[in-house]
Design an enzyme around this catalytic site. Structure first.
Site, PDB file in Angstrom:
ATOM      1  N   CYS A 238      21.848  22.559  17.903  1.00 51.38           N
ATOM      2  CA  CYS A 238      22.431  22.626  19.268  1.00 51.38           C
ATOM      3  C   CYS A 238      21.878  21.625  20.006  1.00 51.38           C
ATOM      4  O   CYS A 238      20.715  21.520  20.694  1.00 51.38           O
ATOM      5  CB  CYS A 238      22.106  24.204  19.562  1.00 51.38           C
ATOM      6  SG  CYS A 238      22.665  24.355  21.419  1.00 51.38           S
ATOM      7  N   CYS A 241      20.955  22.725  23.559  1.00 53.50           N
ATOM      8  CA  CYS A 241      19.867  23.459  23.803  1.00 53.50           C
ATOM      9  C   CYS A 241      18.834  22.421  23.740  1.00 53.50           C
ATOM     10  O   CYS A 241      17.599  22.685  24.452  1.00 53.50           O
ATOM     11  CB  CYS A 241      19.625  24.487  22.576  1.00 53.50           C
ATOM     12  SG  CYS A 241      21.115  25.478  22.212  1.00 53.50           S
ATOM     13  N   ASP A 242      18.723  21.361  22.755  1.00 58.43           N
ATOM     14  CA  ASP A 242      17.497  20.465  22.585  1.00 58.43           C
ATOM     15  C   ASP A 242      17.752  19.100  22.711  1.00 58.43           C
ATOM     16  O   ASP A 242      16.862  18.194  22.373  1.00 58.43           O
ATOM     17  CB  ASP A 242      16.878  20.893  20.873  1.00 58.43           C
ATOM     18  CG  ASP A 242      16.734  22.342  20.828  1.00 58.43           C
ATOM     19  OD1 ASP A 242      16.147  23.057  21.426  1.00 58.43           O
ATOM     20  OD2 ASP A 242      17.151  22.882  19.766  1.00 58.43           O
TER      21      ASP A 242
END
Length: 420
Positions: A238, A241-242
């Site tokens: 993701c 997300c990261d």
């Protein structure tokens, strides 16, 4: 774009559309493609792109499809009733009609069983418990989130939060209000008769008046050695997300569909460079997404290339490089093996919704559960779907938590109608 938009609506009964205002803002900030003061496209804009026509198409789609659908659902789910001083006493004295469904669901062991222990399931548990429904959460683990080391985009944690700690906090919060938890795998779920039945691997059969399906989705993997071992150590699924951790660094995206294109474009905003590794000779992505990637100066495409190994740094244990294999178009020859240094690799080859236990529910061709727009209502009354099991667009912990809360509220209203 219109075809992709219509397909997304027909598949999930939800629409993710860029509104006219945000579209103008985007054009105004994207290399001068739109002059917001004059309302005209600049000389750098695509001469074949009719902005007013597209804006009108979006508005027409809302007028003809989105708004009528939402109004119809609201009218069906929330039948209006007028309460006045004259009829208040009469309405208060009414009892729920005891129909066949009510009789059967009142026989259940539980008012609500929540299948899944991630943010969607646990948020549903918090809301259901606070509504006095005494929900039971049945899950083996905390879902995808437990495969992440830390979460930095969940509201309320300015320093970030350990993923496992976040799940445990949600569990404790739900327990504090009266939710119960059962740690087990599930062999079967019977939705063909009421009350619903959940068959656990330990032999216990749990009956429930209503059910929230929050089993999430599982990322697909390349299967190359080292991939799973380096998860959250340089390997991710993701970018939203990261991706932040790879600012001014080299990021690699594996895949050739819309998800891969979205992740590559997202990473290109912050990474020093992005390499897309795709095993085919053409993208599966939409034309609009593929064109943006191909034109981006920071994105390099490696065609006919697959990842054969993920290699860790011997000192840090984090990802150091990947080995790739490139074959000639048509798959001729053995191919050439190359090492590619990378700070982070984002595997974007798709997700599989965990819906194999719920074939009785209407699902799209990929297995995602259909829900009514603006709700978590599924094709079976009393069953609600939350989180990634019904969402292949956003797939975030916070959006899953939101739909989990919605599912609990939808279930509570339905149970109230049946006197539970």
């Amino acid at each position: 774009m219109w075809g992709m938009m219509s397909q997304r609506w027909s598949r999930s009964l939800k629409v993710s559309i860029i509104l006219t205002a945000s579209l103008c803002d985007c054009r105004a900030s994207s290399g001068g493609l739109f002059d917001s003061s004059s309302g005209q496209a600049s000389k750098d804009a695509d001469p074949e792109y009719d902005y007013p026509a597209v804006d009108n198409a979006y508005a027409d789609f809302f007028d003809s499809v989105v708004i009528p659908a939402r109004d119809a659902v609201k009218a069906t789910l929330d039948e209006p009733i007028t309460v006045t001083a004259a009829n208040a006493s009469e309405i208060a004295s009414h009892t729920c009609s005891v129909d066949a469904v009510t009789v059967r669901i009142l026989e259940a062991d539980r008012k609500l069983v929540i299948v899944g222990g991630g943010p969607a399931g646990l948020s549903a548990a918090v809301y259901a418990a606070r509504a006095g429904m005494s929900p039971l959460v049945v899950a083996r683990d905390g879902g995808q989130l437990e495969g992440t080391s830390s979460v930095h985009n969940y509201p309320g944690f300015d320093e970030g939060v350990d993923a496992v700690d976040l799940i445990q906090r949600l569990e404790r919060q739900a327990t504090r209000f009266g939710a119960e938890h059962k740690n087990c795998g599930i062999e079967k779920v019977d939705l063909t008769c009421r009350p619903f039945k959940v068959y656990c691997e330990d032999g216990e059969i749990i009956t429930s008046s209503s059910l929230v399906v929050a089993t999430g989705a599982s990322p697909k993997w390349t299967g190359a050695p080292g991939e799973r071992e380096l998860l959250s150590k340089g390997v991710h699924t993701c970018a939203t997300c990261d991706g932040f951790f790879y600012r001014e660094r080299h990021a690699v995206v594996v895949g050739g569909g819309d998800t891969a294109m979205e992740q590559a474009l997202f990473l290109a905003r912050m990474a020093s460079r992005v390499t897309v590794v795709h095993r085919g000779s053409s993208f599966r992505a939409s034309k609009a997404m593929a064109t943006r990637v191909l034109k981006h100066p920071k994105i390099l495409i490696l065609w006919n290339t697959s990842v054969t190994r993920f290699v860790a740094d011997e000192t840090t244990g984090n990802l150091a490089y990947i080995e790739t294999k490139t074959v000639a178009p048509g798959g001729m020859g053995d191919g050439s093996i190359t090492s590619l240094a990378a700070d982070g690799v984002f595997v974007a080859v798709g997700h599989t919704p965990n819906t194999e236990l719920f074939h009785a529910l209407r699902q799209d061709e990929h297995g995602y559960i259909y829900t009514l727009p603006g709700s978590t209502v599924t094709s079976i009354t009393g069953v609600y779907a939350a989180g990634d099991v019904q969402d292949d667009v956003y797939r975030q912990a916070i959006t899953s938590a939101g739909t989990g809360a919605m599912a609990a509220m939808d279930a509570e209203r339905w149970l109230c109608e049946h006197g539970c």
